[in-house]
Design a protein around this motif. Structure first.
Motif, PDB file in Angstrom:
ATOM      1  N   PRO A 266      -7.058  -5.522   1.132  1.00  0.00           N
ATOM      2  CA  PRO A 266      -6.441  -5.302   2.437  1.00  0.00           C
ATOM      3  C   PRO A 266      -5.129  -6.075   2.578  1.00  0.00           C
TER       4      PRO A 266
ATOM      5  N   ASN B  99      -5.630  -1.001   5.334  1.00  0.00           N
ATOM      6  CA  ASN B  99      -6.610  -0.603   4.324  1.00  0.00           C
ATOM      7  C   ASN B  99      -6.135   0.624   3.548  1.00  0.00           C
TER       8      ASN B  99
ATOM      9  N   LYS C  93      -4.567  -0.939  10.142  1.00  0.00           N
ATOM     10  CA  LYS C  93      -5.647  -1.837   9.730  1.00  0.00           C
ATOM     11  C   LYS C  93      -5.382  -2.470   8.361  1.00  0.00           C
TER      12      LYS C  93
ATOM     13  N   HIS D 178       0.827  -1.201   0.000  1.00  0.00           N
ATOM     14  CA  HIS D 178       0.000   0.000   0.000  1.00  0.00           C
ATOM     15  C   HIS D 178       0.865   1.255   0.000  1.00  0.00           C
TER      16      HIS D 178
END
Length: 356
Positions: free
Chosen positions: A298, A283, A281, A135
Motif C-alpha cells: 500500500p 491499494n 486508499k 502504483h
C-alpha cells in the motif's frame, strides 16, 4: 541531461488557494528552483503572498510577470477560464509552462497550447498528481507492455466531497484540507463561466487524463448524462466512453459524498488479467487469469496524492534533469472527454470526439 547546479527562476500566475497549498511549497522544496515572482489579480494579495513565501516580485498583471526577463518558467494556477490566455502568453514569450487542470475550457485551446509548446521547444506539463504515484507508474507499465493482454473494459468511480465548493455554498472546508493559507474565491468553482462546469471540469478532468496516462488510448465517442442537483454546475456525472483501442469505459463521478468517504476506483479488464486500483486508499492488486495474484504494498499516506510532484517534475524537466511525466497531450485527451460529455449531455446523444 541538465546541470544539477542550475537554478530555475519560477513565476506563479494565480497565486491563490491551490498555488499556495501545492505549487509554491513545491518550488520552495526543490533545491534547484527559486520563487522569483507571484501574481494575483489583487495587488495587495500578491504582495502578501510574496512576503509570506519569499518571492522577489509581486504583480497584479500577469503580463508583467511573464515579460520579466528573470522569469524562466511559469505556473498557471489561475481559474480555468483564464488558463488558455495565461499559458499561451507565457509560451509565446518563451517560458516553460505548468498548467493546472482542467487544462483549458475547450479541446481546441488545449491542442493550440501543445502545438505552441512544440513549436517553441518548451515544456508544457498538466498538473495531475495521480500520474506520479508508484502504483500509477507500475499500472501504466503493466498495461502498456501487454501484461494484461488486450484492454477490453475499464470501470472508474471517482468521488470527492466538494459539492459545497461546486455549489458555491461554502469554500472553507475545501474537501478535507485543513489550515490552508487562503481559501478559493467565491465563484472559482461554482460559476460555470469561470470554472467551465462543475464535477466534469473539476474532477473528471483528472480521470480523463489518467485514462490516457495508463493506456495511451484516445477517446473516440462519449455519451454522458449530468445531474445538477439544483446547482448551476453539474454535481453527478455518468459517462460511457469508447476508446480508439476498442476498450469500453464507464465513468461515474460526483462531489456529493460524506467528508470521510472518497472513492477513486479504477478497474482495468484485459484478456490476460485484471488490475484493481483504489487510488484514494493507496491499494493496487493484479489478478491474472492463470497464475498467482499479487497485492502491491500500500501507498503511505503522503504518497496517495503527491500534490507537489507535478511542480517538482516540472522543474526537473525544465532543467533537463528528468522527462516530463505529465505532458500537455494528456490534458488534451482529458478535454476530449470533458467537452464531448458536455455536448452529449446538452443534446442527449453520443458525441464523436473527432467532430469537436
Amino acid at each position: 541531461m541538465g546541470d544539477k547546479n542550475t537554478q530555475l527562476n519560477v513565476g506563479v500566475i494565480g497565486a491563490g488557494w491551490w498555488a499556495t497549498s501545492a505549487h509554491i511549497p513545491g518550488i520552495m522544496q526543490h533545491e534547484n528552483a527559486h520563487l522569483r515572482a507571484v501574481q494575483n489579480r489583487t495587488k495587495h494579495k500578491a504582495a502578501q503572498v510574496a512576503r509570506d513565501f519569499g518571492a522577489d516580485l509581486a504583480f497584479d498583471d500577469y503580463r508583467e510577470l511573464v515579460l520579466n526577463g528573470s522569469v524562466e518558467a511559469v505556473i498557471v494556477s489561475s481559474t480555468p477560464n483564464m488558463h488558455f490566455e495565461h499559458a499561451r502568453f507565457a509560451l509565446e514569450h518563451g517560458k516553460h509552462v505548468l498548467i493546472e487542470k482542467p487544462m483549458t475550457i475547450t479541446v481546441a485551446e488545449s491542442r493550440a497550447l501543445c502545438d505552441l509548446a512544440l513549436k517553441k521547444n518548451l515544456q508544457l506539463l498538466v498538473s495531475c498528481p495521480w500520474h506520479y504515484t508508484r502504483h500509477g507508474i507500475e499500472a501504466r507499465r503493466l498495461i502498456r507492455t501487454g501484461v494484461l493482454g488486450d484492454i477490453k473494459m475499464i470501470s472508474i468511480l471517482m468521488t470527492n466531497p466538494l459539492y459545497e465548493l461546486l455549489k458555491g455554498i461554502n469554500t472553507a472546508p475545501t474537501h478535507g484540507m485543513d489550515n490552508v493559507y487562503t481559501q478559493p474565491n467565491v465563484g472559482s468553482y461554482s460559476d460555470p463561466l469561470i470554472a467551465g462546469g462543475g464535477q466534469i471540469y473539476c474532477q473528471v478532468s483528472h480521470a480523463g487524463a489518467y485514462l490516457n496516462f495508463l493506456t495511451g488510448a484516445q477517446p473516440e465517442e462519449v455519451y454522458a448524462r449530468f445531474d445538477y442537483a439544483g446547482s448551476k454546475t453539474d454535481i453527478y456525472n455518468a459517462l460511457t466512453i469508447t476508446m480508439d483501442n476498442g476498450a469500453l469505459v464507464t465513468l461515474g463521478s460526483t462531489g456529493a459524498t460524506p467528508a470521510a468517504i472518497r472513492n477513486y476506483e479504477v478497474r482495468v479488464y484485459g484478456t490476460k488479467a485484471i488490475l484493481l486500483l483504489e487510488l484514494w486508499k493507496g491499494n493496487m492488486a493484479y489478478h491474472p487469469f492463470k497464475g498467482k495474484p499479487e497485492e502491491y504494498s500500500p501507498l503511505a499516506a503522503d504518497e496517495i496524492y503527491p500534490d507537489r510532484s507535478p511542480v517538482l517534475n516540472f522543474i526537473d524537466a525544465c532543467l533537463g534533469l528528468a522527462a516530463n511525466g505529465s505532458p500537455g497531450e494528456l490534458g488534451v485527451a482529458a478535454m476530449k472527454i470533458v467537452e464531448a460529455a458536455c455536448i452529449s449531455d446538452k443534446y442527449g446523444k453520443p458525441v464523436k470526439t473527432k467532430d469537436i
